[in-house]
Design a protein around this motif. Structure first.
Motif, PDB file in Angstrom:
ATOM      1  N   ALA A 145       0.865  -1.188   0.000  1.00 57.33           N
ATOM      2  CA  ALA A 145       0.000   0.000   0.000  1.00 57.33           C
ATOM      3  C   ALA A 145       0.892   1.226   0.000  1.00 57.33           C
ATOM      4  CB  ALA A 145      -0.922   0.002   1.202  1.00 57.33           C
ATOM      5  N   ALA A 151      -3.955   1.629   2.971  1.00 57.92           N
ATOM      6  CA  ALA A 151      -3.703   0.371   3.692  1.00 57.92           C
ATOM      7  C   ALA A 151      -4.924  -0.032   4.521  1.00 57.92           C
ATOM      8  CB  ALA A 151      -2.473   0.503   4.577  1.00 57.92           C
ATOM      9  N   ILE A 154      -7.583  -1.328   2.094  1.00 61.08           N
ATOM     10  CA  ILE A 154      -7.234  -2.661   1.564  1.00 61.08           C
ATOM     11  C   ILE A 154      -7.451  -3.719   2.635  1.00 61.08           C
ATOM     12  CG2 ILE A 154      -5.324  -4.107   0.748  1.00 61.08           C
ATOM     13  CD1 ILE A 154      -4.218  -1.603  -0.676  1.00 61.08           C
TER      14      ILE A 154
END
Length: 191
Positions: A145, A151, A154
């Motif tokens: 990421a 991040a 995700i």
């Protein structure tokens, strides 16, 4: 005996031998008739409590419960929807959830993040006796990421489910007699 009778007897023994060999090979590979397996204490029916969530990550408890149930069913453990019908109760508490950088580039910027989840596992028999008490299990997955916001997205959208599925495997392993001795964390990289 005539040749036809000898032929029939030989074929019968050949077929019987073949069936025995195939059955032996199939059973050694884990195939068996549709019976329910058991976990510690010969528990064959389990009630999975909705996990307690001691983290600030909402909805993660429901995803963990689903992963646990799927893992138990995959190993032929009967999961019941009422405590009354269970021989054992599985209680979990999600004690930690984090998404943190785990690898940095030459400029010191994070390029790989780690989603890590820790749970506390308790398995009780029908009488309330703890067969496993507050066993801590941790699993994680690394992923690429560009920044923390990406991040977190995700992790929420895909990686956390992989980590929860890995935890479900660890939970199953912790409950089996062999798994209690050989329960190891399998860390899967996802980048």
């Amino acid at each position: 005996m005539n040749n036809r009778q000898i032929f029939v007897i030989k074929n019968f023994f050949n077929i019987a031998f073949f069936i025995i060999i195939v059955s032996f090979i199939a059973s050694s590979c884990g195939y068996r008739l549709a019976t329910h397996s058991s976990i510690i204490g010969n528990i064959k029916t389990v009630y999975v409590e909705t996990p307690k969530n001691s983290t600030s990550n909402p909805d993660i408890a429901l995803y963990l419960k689903k992963s646990i149930i799927n893992e138990l069913i995959a190993h032929n453990i009967k999961v019941v929807d009422q405590k009354l019908h269970a021989q054992g109760y599985l209680e979990t508490d999600i004690t930690s959830y984090s998404v943190d950088p785990s690898l940095f580039n030459s400029e010191g910027l994070p390029i790989v993040y780690r989603c890590m989840i820790t749970i506390s596992l308790t398995l009780k028999d029908r009488d309330g006796k703890a067969l496993i008490l507050n066993k801590l299990l941790t699993s994680f997955a690394d992923f690429k990421a560009n920044n923390r916001e990406i991040a977190l997205q995700i992790a929420k959208n895909s990686v956390q489910q992989k980590v929860l599925d890995q935890l479900a495997v660890l939970i199953f392993n912790a409950q089996t007699s062999i798994g209690r001795f050989f329960c190891t964390l399998s860390n899967r990289k996802s980048f």
